[in-house]
Design a protein around this motif. Sequence first.
Motif, PDB file in Angstrom:
ATOM      1  N   TRP A 157       0.995  -1.269  -0.002  1.00 51.84           N
ATOM      2  CA  TRP A 157       0.004   0.048   0.071  1.00 51.84           C
ATOM      3  C   TRP A 157       0.819   1.317  -0.186  1.00 51.84           C
ATOM      4  O   TRP A 157       0.545   2.276  -0.514  1.00 51.84           O
ATOM      5  CB  TRP A 157      -0.810  -0.010   1.442  1.00 51.84           C
ATOM      6  N   LYS A 158       2.098   1.161   0.763  1.00 56.51           N
ATOM      7  CA  LYS A 158       2.702   2.437   0.840  1.00 56.51           C
ATOM      8  C   LYS A 158       4.106   2.031   0.342  1.00 56.51           C
ATOM      9  O   LYS A 158       5.000   1.624   1.316  1.00 56.51           O
ATOM     10  CB  LYS A 158       2.765   2.900   2.200  1.00 56.51           C
ATOM     11  N   GLU A 192       5.409   7.627   9.801  1.00 59.78           N
ATOM     12  CA  GLU A 192       4.452   6.674   9.250  1.00 59.78           C
ATOM     13  C   GLU A 192       5.123   5.689   8.291  1.00 59.78           C
ATOM     14  O   GLU A 192       4.618   4.649   8.124  1.00 59.78           O
ATOM     15  CB  GLU A 192       3.389   7.454   8.179  1.00 59.78           C
TER      16      GLU A 192
ATOM     17  N   ASP B  12       3.814  12.766  12.849  1.00 63.00           N
ATOM     18  CA  ASP B  12       3.194  11.099  12.684  1.00 63.00           C
ATOM     19  C   ASP B  12       3.452  10.738  14.130  1.00 63.00           C
ATOM     20  O   ASP B  12       2.538   9.879  14.676  1.00 63.00           O
ATOM     21  CB  ASP B  12       4.017  10.379  11.710  1.00 63.00           C
ATOM     22  N   TRP B  16       0.540   9.373  16.322  1.00 67.56           N
ATOM     23  CA  TRP B  16       0.425   7.994  16.833  1.00 67.56           C
ATOM     24  C   TRP B  16       0.188   7.867  18.020  1.00 67.56           C
ATOM     25  O   TRP B  16      -0.619   7.128  18.551  1.00 67.56           O
ATOM     26  CB  TRP B  16       1.652   7.369  16.267  1.00 67.56           C
ATOM     27  N   ARG B  80      -7.349   9.166   9.149  1.00 66.17           N
ATOM     28  CA  ARG B  80      -6.164   9.703   8.447  1.00 66.17           C
ATOM     29  C   ARG B  80      -5.167   8.815   7.876  1.00 66.17           C
ATOM     30  O   ARG B  80      -5.015   8.833   6.431  1.00 66.17           O
ATOM     31  CB  ARG B  80      -5.604  10.923   9.304  1.00 66.17           C
ATOM     32  N   THR B  81      -4.816   7.650   8.692  1.00 63.36           N
ATOM     33  CA  THR B  81      -3.993   6.703   8.078  1.00 63.36           C
ATOM     34  C   THR B  81      -4.779   6.038   6.963  1.00 63.36           C
ATOM     35  O   THR B  81      -3.959   5.631   6.095  1.00 63.36           O
ATOM     36  CB  THR B  81      -3.572   5.770   9.227  1.00 63.36           C
ATOM     37  N   ARG B  84      -4.655   7.924   3.760  1.00 60.19           N
ATOM     38  CA  ARG B  84      -3.429   8.195   3.279  1.00 60.19           C
ATOM     39  C   ARG B  84      -2.849   7.087   2.486  1.00 60.19           C
ATOM     40  O   ARG B  84      -2.098   6.912   1.579  1.00 60.19           O
ATOM     41  CB  ARG B  84      -2.367   8.637   4.187  1.00 60.19           C
ATOM     42  N   GLU B  85      -3.189   5.546   3.201  1.00 57.39           N
ATOM     43  CA  GLU B  85      -2.831   4.359   2.265  1.00 57.39           C
ATOM     44  C   GLU B  85      -3.599   3.957   1.333  1.00 57.39           C
ATOM     45  O   GLU B  85      -3.262   3.567   0.487  1.00 57.39           O
ATOM     46  CB  GLU B  85      -2.951   3.269   3.576  1.00 57.39           C
ATOM     47  N   MET B  86      -5.045   4.385   1.488  1.00 54.70           N
ATOM     48  CA  MET B  86      -5.909   3.788   0.530  1.00 54.70           C
ATOM     49  C   MET B  86      -6.391   4.953  -0.496  1.00 54.70           C
ATOM     50  O   MET B  86      -6.970   4.293  -1.654  1.00 54.70           O
ATOM     51  CB  MET B  86      -7.004   3.168   1.086  1.00 54.70           C
TER      52      MET B  86
END
Lengths: 234, 122
Positions: A157-158, A192, B12, B16, B80-81, B84-86
Amino acid sequence: MKVSIWRGGKVGRFVAYEVPRLENQTVLDVVTYVQRKLDPSLSYRFSCRVGMCGSCAMTVNGKPRWTCRTHVSKVAVGGTLEIAPLGNLAVIKDLSVDMRVFFDKWAKAGGAFKGDKTRDDDFALIKPADKQRQNANAGIECIGCGVCYAGCDVVRWKPDYLGPAALNRAWTLVNDARDTQGPVRLQLIAGENGCLGCHSQQSCQEHCPKHLSPTASIAGLKRAVSVAALKGRL
Amino acid sequence: MNADLAYADKMDSRLWLIQRITAVVLAVAVVVHLATIIVAVQGGLSAAEIVSRVGGSLGWAMFYGVFVVAAGLHAPIGLRTILREMTPLSPGATNGLMIAFGTVLMGFGFRAVLAFYEMGGG
């Protein structure tokens, strides 16, 4: 036995080969047979053949595996094999992938040991029962095969995510009493794309041929980063 | 490491950590909330019963105030995570959207908490 092998680069197709089934046969034996007897233009990578060097990893019937120590009898569902290059890495040709991104991420994660002793200093005395040493020992047997990286959903994904192997390496060094890069390394692996990106899905430890647990290493890094952040050291 | 990247990583890490801490708060708060519901509905559920229990109570207002803050921080950070990933949304757009989402969430939450508090004991 019918064997389908990926031929080409990013664009390519599976080509079927007929390989004699032997009683005692690894997936690497099968690939080698194809290259030596059927099609010498097949590209793949291997070296030690005994599970030490980490160069022969491929996708076998959909799962990333070390091929030199994967017996055909264990993985050939219905007597057939489908062999593809490792996932999450750019294919160079056929079964060879470009490992540069994978190893560059080890460097990005502060994977290099830096000490402050010289050859004239005495050995560091570390007890085998030392908690930190045991943490390091748990992750130190990584052979850098890229199987965990290929099996990691977060990497898919990243693409910038450092991945299980690089973070596992960082964790072994965080626990190395001789290493001097502590806070610097934590800054490299926070964020991240570092350890905080891990969703603990544990694909890495599911696939790791050495039965290591990068997930546990990453969890350790998360704790270390949390403590550092709370103390304002991040 | 360039300065922007260091700043992003720092943020981040903070987010987290905030999400983990609010998760702990929510874990306790949700258990209290659910247990209260189960106990409260034993005699049948009515608006009057809820108002008589929660209305005007500083203790409940503070409890749900903490609940609202925790939820209002926890949910947007997690979302948000995922975004950002999808999704192909830019980090800036994602942050903006999530600040808005968190603000709305907290706004609704505090509106409810305040309304019950101002209502008095019914």
